[in-house]
Design a protein around this motif. Structure first.
Motif, PDB file in Angstrom:
ATOM      1  N   THR A  46      38.933  28.404  57.659  1.00  0.00           N
ATOM      2  CA  THR A  46      40.206  27.512  57.251  1.00  0.00           C
ATOM      3  C   THR A  46      40.681  28.004  55.812  1.00  0.00           C
ATOM      4  O   THR A  46      39.738  28.530  54.898  1.00  0.00           O
ATOM      5  CB  THR A  46      39.710  25.979  57.155  1.00  0.00           C
ATOM      6  OG1 THR A  46      39.073  25.807  55.919  1.00  0.00           O
ATOM      7  CG2 THR A  46      39.534  25.482  58.367  1.00  0.00           C
ATOM      8  N   ARG A  56      44.327  22.051  52.362  1.00  0.00           N
ATOM      9  CA  ARG A  56      44.357  23.067  53.529  1.00  0.00           C
ATOM     10  C   ARG A  56      45.488  23.059  54.416  1.00  0.00           C
ATOM     11  O   ARG A  56      46.297  22.003  54.499  1.00  0.00           O
ATOM     12  CB  ARG A  56      43.052  22.631  54.338  1.00  0.00           C
ATOM     13  CG  ARG A  56      42.758  23.549  55.545  1.00  0.00           C
ATOM     14  CD  ARG A  56      41.756  22.811  56.235  1.00  0.00           C
ATOM     15  NE  ARG A  56      41.730  21.703  56.972  1.00  0.00           N
ATOM     16  CZ  ARG A  56      41.001  20.723  57.427  1.00  0.00           C
ATOM     17  NH1 ARG A  56      39.778  21.134  57.640  1.00  0.00           N
ATOM     18  NH2 ARG A  56      41.321  19.697  58.188  1.00  0.00           N
ATOM     19  N   ALA A  58      45.836  26.046  57.101  1.00  0.00           N
ATOM     20  CA  ALA A  58      46.105  26.838  58.413  1.00  0.00           C
ATOM     21  C   ALA A  58      44.530  27.020  58.851  1.00  0.00           C
ATOM     22  O   ALA A  58      43.474  26.961  57.782  1.00  0.00           O
ATOM     23  CB  ALA A  58      46.751  27.915  58.396  1.00  0.00           C
ATOM     24  N   ASP A  67      49.479  33.371  64.572  1.00  0.00           N
ATOM     25  CA  ASP A  67      50.766  33.060  64.840  1.00  0.00           C
ATOM     26  C   ASP A  67      51.550  32.908  63.853  1.00  0.00           C
ATOM     27  O   ASP A  67      52.782  32.287  63.798  1.00  0.00           O
ATOM     28  CB  ASP A  67      50.758  31.972  66.029  1.00  0.00           C
ATOM     29  CG  ASP A  67      50.118  30.768  65.310  1.00  0.00           C
ATOM     30  OD1 ASP A  67      49.941  30.836  63.995  1.00  0.00           O
ATOM     31  OD2 ASP A  67      49.777  29.881  66.125  1.00  0.00           O
ATOM     32  N   LYS A  69      51.546  30.465  61.975  1.00  0.00           N
ATOM     33  CA  LYS A  69      51.817  29.109  61.629  1.00  0.00           C
ATOM     34  C   LYS A  69      50.335  28.132  61.368  1.00  0.00           C
ATOM     35  O   LYS A  69      50.244  27.801  60.288  1.00  0.00           O
ATOM     36  CB  LYS A  69      52.681  28.414  62.826  1.00  0.00           C
ATOM     37  CG  LYS A  69      53.964  29.101  63.043  1.00  0.00           C
ATOM     38  CD  LYS A  69      54.610  28.465  64.355  1.00  0.00           C
ATOM     39  CE  LYS A  69      56.115  29.226  64.256  1.00  0.00           C
ATOM     40  NZ  LYS A  69      56.887  28.527  65.612  1.00  0.00           N
ATOM     41  N   SER A  70      49.803  28.010  62.460  1.00  0.00           N
ATOM     42  CA  SER A  70      48.377  27.310  62.566  1.00  0.00           C
ATOM     43  C   SER A  70      47.548  28.262  62.379  1.00  0.00           C
ATOM     44  O   SER A  70      46.271  27.738  61.966  1.00  0.00           O
ATOM     45  CB  SER A  70      48.292  26.369  63.747  1.00  0.00           C
ATOM     46  OG  SER A  70      48.279  27.307  64.866  1.00  0.00           O
ATOM     47  N   VAL A  71      47.556  29.542  62.769  1.00  0.00           N
ATOM     48  CA  VAL A  71      46.478  30.536  62.803  1.00  0.00           C
ATOM     49  C   VAL A  71      46.992  31.627  61.845  1.00  0.00           C
ATOM     50  O   VAL A  71      48.166  32.120  62.064  1.00  0.00           O
ATOM     51  CB  VAL A  71      46.130  31.198  64.005  1.00  0.00           C
ATOM     52  CG1 VAL A  71      44.978  32.052  63.698  1.00  0.00           C
ATOM     53  CG2 VAL A  71      45.525  29.697  64.933  1.00  0.00           C
ATOM     54  N   HIS A  80      51.733  32.049  52.345  1.00  0.00           N
ATOM     55  CA  HIS A  80      52.202  30.824  52.568  1.00  0.00           C
ATOM     56  C   HIS A  80      51.385  29.851  51.270  1.00  0.00           C
ATOM     57  O   HIS A  80      52.093  28.774  50.896  1.00  0.00           O
ATOM     58  CB  HIS A  80      51.363  30.322  53.788  1.00  0.00           C
ATOM     59  CG  HIS A  80      51.953  28.932  54.200  1.00  0.00           C
ATOM     60  ND1 HIS A  80      53.213  28.712  54.857  1.00  0.00           N
ATOM     61  CD2 HIS A  80      50.950  27.785  54.040  1.00  0.00           C
ATOM     62  CE1 HIS A  80      53.004  27.354  55.026  1.00  0.00           C
ATOM     63  NE2 HIS A  80      52.081  26.701  54.514  1.00  0.00           N
ATOM     64  N   ASP A  93      57.295  22.113  51.516  1.00  0.00           N
ATOM     65  CA  ASP A  93      55.807  22.271  51.601  1.00  0.00           C
ATOM     66  C   ASP A  93      54.918  21.983  50.246  1.00  0.00           C
ATOM     67  O   ASP A  93      54.004  21.675  50.342  1.00  0.00           O
ATOM     68  CB  ASP A  93      55.344  23.768  52.088  1.00  0.00           C
ATOM     69  CG  ASP A  93      55.575  24.019  53.643  1.00  0.00           C
ATOM     70  OD1 ASP A  93      55.679  23.030  54.127  1.00  0.00           O
ATOM     71  OD2 ASP A  93      55.694  25.096  53.956  1.00  0.00           O
TER      72      ASP A  93
END
Length: 399
Positions: A46, A56, A58, A67, A69-71, A80, A93
């Motif tokens: 993670t 945390r 992603a 992708d 986003k989540s990965v 990010h 965020d």
């Protein structure tokens, strides 16, 4: 675009999967004070960002394609992490800090016509370290220690409790705006809960009631001290409202066309959740109406009737000392006295609650001792201790 940071350990899945599985994350500094953290798990690792706080966001592309986003890949996670730590225009965020929560609270107070001093004074009691702390990482212990620290520095417990109440309001607003991430509201609900002094020398409740003659003497002495000060105290004494309510009055709120029955359209306090703005007509004496009308003319229609008077309680204490009165009393005593005066005059509790912007339950809880001997009206409903005349006896038909 900022240059990406290189890390041989974290740059790709092959190298990351060679790392030992552990709870402590592997780190790569991506900017001063900002770290990208990778936690090696039995399954996919993670990504987290650390910037005085840890969050945390992603999973790593250890076993599946990224992708964005989540990965995420190592380089996507870097970008990010920077975005979360520094924020970006129109982006939410970045976790809100205590300083940002207080800024938002001050803006909210201004929009609602509240007292911005509740926010500005709070800011002066917080250290740079506390101001930079992320709201969602605050703990009950550190908040309690902070409040107790104010008392240790010489602040009165009542003042520390009042400042803590403002802090709670600022944090509650931050929670309302970010419910998904700020889940530690119990920290300030418990850590900033008002404390009562052990062995307090606070005056008994009877001392909170001042006879009319004493109040009139205080008002006269306040006018001697200063015209603005005297007018504000005169209004508080004549209406029993809170200082914050009196500070919202405009010239148009004075309705004195009927010189025998003038009224003030008083603004209610902002207490209560999602409470709509409201004004209530309060009766005032013709003398107070004349004073306020003269004040309204002198100040003009575009100014409030009163400006905030700093250190109001301290100035009030000077007047008490000159009159030889109890120095522990405050301007709020005028509100207590107004409520008790109306209780003793047999005014219905519902009407007292309405004019003083409170509730019947609160009056019954706070002023119960005055209700016990306020009136003899209850005697009208007592059962007679002698038989009524026979002519007045109504016999019930048998079923």
């Amino acid at each position: 675009m900022a240059r990406s940071v290189y890390s041989d350990k974290l740059k790709n899945r092959t190298n990351r999967l060679k790392l030992a599985i552990r709870k402590k994350p592997y780190k790569a500094q991506v900017a001063p004070g900002i770290f990208l953290c990778y936690r090696r798990n039995a399954g996919p690792g993670t990504w987290s960002v650390q910037a005085g706080w840890l969050k945390r966001f992603a999973i790593a592309d250890d076993f599946e394609n990224a992708d964005s986003k989540s990965v995420m890949t190592f380089y996507q996670a870097q970008a990010h992490a920077l975005k979360m730590a520094r924020g970006s225009e129109g982006d939410s965020d970045k976790p809100v800090t205590v300083a940002e929560a207080i800024d938002a609270y001050e803006t909210d107070l201004a929009a609602r016509g509240g007292i911005k001093y509740n926010a500005t004074s709070l800011r002066g009691h917080l250290s740079p370290a506390m101001l930079s702390k992320v709201v969602m990482l605050l703990t009950e212990t550190e908040l309690s220690d902070w409040r107790n620290g104010l008392v240790a520095k010489g602040l009165k417990l009542s003042s520390a409790n009042r400042i803590g109440k403002s802090f709670k309001a600022a944090l509650a607003l931050a929670t309302k705006r970010d419910k998904k991430r700020i889940t530690n509201s119990a920290a300030w609900k418990e850590g900033l809960k008002p404390q009562k002094a052990k062995g307090s020398n606070a005056p008994p409740r009877d001392n909170y009631y001042l006879p009319d003659g004493t109040i009139l003497a205080i008002v006269r002495e306040c006018y001697v001290e200063d015209a603005d000060f005297g007018a504000l105290i005169d209004t508080l004494a004549g209406t029993g409202v809170r200082e914050s309510q009196a500070l919202k009055l405009w010239p148009d709120d004075l309705q004195d066309a009927d010189i025998e029955a003038p009224r003030l359209m008083m603004h209610c306090s902002a207490k209560g959740r999602d409470r709509d703005p409201e004004q209530r007509a309060l009766p005032i004496t013709p003398k107070l109406a004349q004073t306020l009308r003269a004040r309204a003319i002198a100040r003009g229609s575009n100014r409030l009737l009163f400006d905030r008077i700093w250190n109001l309680s301290a100035r009030f204490r000077v007047v008490l000392e000159r009159l030889g009165l109890d120095l522990t009393l405050t301007p709020y005593t005028l509100r207590h006295s107004s409520i008790i005066r109306q209780i003793r005059s047999n005014t219905p509790l519902r009407l007292i609650a309405f004019t003083h912007d409170t509730s019947v339950v609160e009056i019954e809880r706070t002023y119960a001792r005055y209700l016990n001997h306020a009136s003899d009206d209850a005697r009208k409903g007592l059962l007679a201790d002698a038989m009524p005349p026979a002519d007045n006896v109504v016999r019930l038909a048998r079923g």
